[in-house]
Write a protein that holds these residues in place. Sequence first.
Motif, short mmCIF file in Angstrom:
data_model
loop_
_atom_site.label_atom_id
_atom_site.label_comp_id
_atom_site.label_asym_id
_atom_site.label_seq_id
_atom_site.Cartn_x
_atom_site.Cartn_y
_atom_site.Cartn_z
N LEU A 162 -9.15 7.52 11.71
CA LEU A 162 -8.68 8.27 10.56
C LEU A 162 -9.17 7.60 9.28
O LEU A 162 -8.84 6.44 9.02
N PRO A 163 -9.94 8.32 8.45
CA PRO A 163 -10.49 7.71 7.24
C PRO A 163 -9.39 7.25 6.26
O PRO A 163 -8.38 7.94 6.09
N HIS A 164 -9.62 6.11 5.63
CA HIS A 164 -8.79 5.71 4.50
C HIS A 164 -9.29 6.41 3.25
O HIS A 164 -10.46 6.74 3.15
N THR A 165 -8.39 6.57 2.30
CA THR A 165 -8.72 7.44 1.16
C THR A 165 -8.48 6.78 -0.19
O THR A 165 -8.13 7.43 -1.16
N GLN A 166 -8.65 5.48 -0.24
CA GLN A 166 -8.40 4.78 -1.50
C GLN A 166 -9.62 4.89 -2.42
O GLN A 166 -10.74 4.57 -2.02
N ARG A 167 -9.36 5.35 -3.67
CA ARG A 167 -10.43 5.37 -4.66
C ARG A 167 -10.66 3.95 -5.21
O ARG A 167 -9.86 3.04 -4.98
N GLU A 168 -11.72 3.79 -5.99
CA GLU A 168 -12.01 2.47 -6.57
C GLU A 168 -10.89 1.97 -7.45
O GLU A 168 -10.65 0.77 -7.57
N ASP A 169 -10.18 2.92 -8.09
CA ASP A 169 -9.08 2.50 -8.98
C ASP A 169 -7.81 2.21 -8.20
O ASP A 169 -6.75 1.99 -8.80
N GLY A 170 -7.89 2.21 -6.88
CA GLY A 170 -6.74 1.83 -6.07
C GLY A 170 -5.85 2.99 -5.66
O GLY A 170 -4.99 2.84 -4.79
#
Lengths: 367, 367
Positions: A162-170
Amino acid sequence: MTRHYNFCAGPAALPTAVLERAREEMLDYQGRGLSVMEMSHRSDEYVAIAEKAEADLRELLNVPSNYRILFTQGGATQQFAAVPWNLLGPGGTANFIETGIWGKKAIQEARHLFGAAHVAASSAESGHVAVPRQQDIALSSDAAYLHFTPNETIGGLAFDYLPHTQREDGIEVPLVADLSSSILSAPLDVSRYGVIYAGAQKNIGPAGLVVVIVREDLLDRARDDMPTLFSYRQLAEAGSMINTPATYSWYLAGLVFDWLKNDVGGLDAMDAINQRKSDKLYAAIDGSALYSNPIAPINRSRMNVPFVLADSRLDSDFLVEAEQAGLLNLKGHRSVGGMRASIYNAVPEAAVDALVAFMNDFEQRRG
Amino acid sequence: MTRHYNFCAGPAALPTAVLERAREEMLDYQGRGLSVMEMSHRSDEYVAIAEKAEADLRELLNVPSNYRILFTQGGATQQFAAVPWNLLGPGGTANFIETGIWGKKAIQEARHLFGAAHVAASSAESGHVAVPRQQDIALSSDAAYLHFTPNETIGGLAFDYLPHTQREDGIEVPLVADLSSSILSAPLDVSRYGVIYAGAQKNIGPAGLVVVIVREDLLDRARDDMPTLFSYRQLAEAGSMINTPATYSWYLAGLVFDWLKNDVGGLDAMDAINQRKSDKLYAAIDGSALYSNPIAPINRSRMNVPFVLADSRLDSDFLVEAEQAGLLNLKGHRSVGGMRASIYNAVPEAAVDALVAFMNDFEQRRG
């Protein structure tokens, strides 16, 4: 009456026990003197049918209480439009992992309607034989959500994680999954998703019905300018009855849920059966000199098994003889050719055994 | 098995002969070894089913060759959004004749999505007991089309004429009709309309299917920014199979069309039966001191007959006793109360006779 083995990718085989019950109740539902098709969707008897279906689905998938289940229409294709309208909010961009034809269609619809769609990762360069790994997924800085297709029906490519979905800004954005061709094939951790949707015509019921499972806190994100029937919030508030829903399809889905719970014994049992079925079929392909499947073993779909014959001039004979043997709908999707065996929940293990026996026999005679 | 008389406004009664045939074919369609529900929508056998349904509908309604027939999803409510997207074009305004709740919903959806909707005429001030006359219809100067509801299902109000659609500048705009609750009840001059649409769940088949009949020259008017599945042009080009359609509902609609053609004998015959049915019921109401219907006689619906009891304290007894007599779903819509008998095509004349007998008996005992 004859029931052949049906490997259609969708609309797909339904459990014979479900069809028998539907036939039994077709003209007179439990002595009420009318068909389920003829009931007001607001009648007590129909509301009981609809609520039982929802409760059984909730139990089967162990859906947390902060998720709403919607029964709507238009297939997954309609959700390609509905998801961005519901989740984009102001200024965000839809992000996608592209692993095949259905993911690509979702991207195209978001782009068509909202001007932009960011492909965070794609397996296109590899010819969609392996899914991108986590480190290859590059969300845009304004990602509103990440959409992926856990099982690509045409390519037979499935995610193993299952992909994680954290953007660069957290910020962690919602994960959205088109589970049309794999929902209910195995247990699922719904809490990891923001939105799940699935066209019914593979593992749920007849074509025309779509199930959406949405986390409650996402219901208020929607843009204003959307068709009323697309609004998850309004569908949730109306119990999926903004207008008349696809009542008979919803009822049939309920019969399938009931079958999964009580005849199969739940999704762990279903998963074990599906494992055996797909293991047998891939073993037959891998052990053969005539048949092959190009997908990386870890990403092979347990639902849709495409394979090609080493000599494509044998394709039409293979299909004709298979049909004569009562093995229907093995032709691959028109966009890719070759063969495809879709072995959804309702396709019994005996069907896979019969297919493997036929494939072995065909190879011995013609390979 | 029991089959009661079902006066539901929708999902409504289906012909018993149609349900019997569906039951017969449920597990094995004509020896093919699978249910229609389990067929690929692109298979030869399913395409034959779909094409026969369309051809029979075309023959029944005498649809001219420059009209396309589409089979889509989402009910009339989805068409409330699809029609303006397809017909507004740049700078035009949707025009409406409002004669009840469904017309009002169509107005609201156009306004919600496109900011403006012009009510060219309304029967609201009269309480929707008579339709506006031609001279009362004032199109806006930028009218793109005129939408009306020939039969209002809830109010039981029906048009006795087809509105003309000429704007002040002489341009004739397309006439658009929501025919959900009266399509196929009588012959229709399709050539007078630009677009006809109808949710299936009254006179066509099960809920979830919508039939759209659109004049070919209108297919290119559409705005670009619409969900792909809403596009009449794309639906027409794809033979209503942009994605998987509601295959089983489409098949059932085909059985209903076949029944209308071959069992009933076509729409002239159906019309005569419907005339007799509604004449009998209105005569019973008008000849009674207990029951009344407020609609101007010329605008009385032949499909949906609302009536109230002089003493509303008798309502619940009326409904309980009716149900005991095998007369189902006579309760009026929750927004208006009272009673409503929907006497669509599939409700046999014997059902109306039984209802009239019950009403007379109830009045003698309780009136």
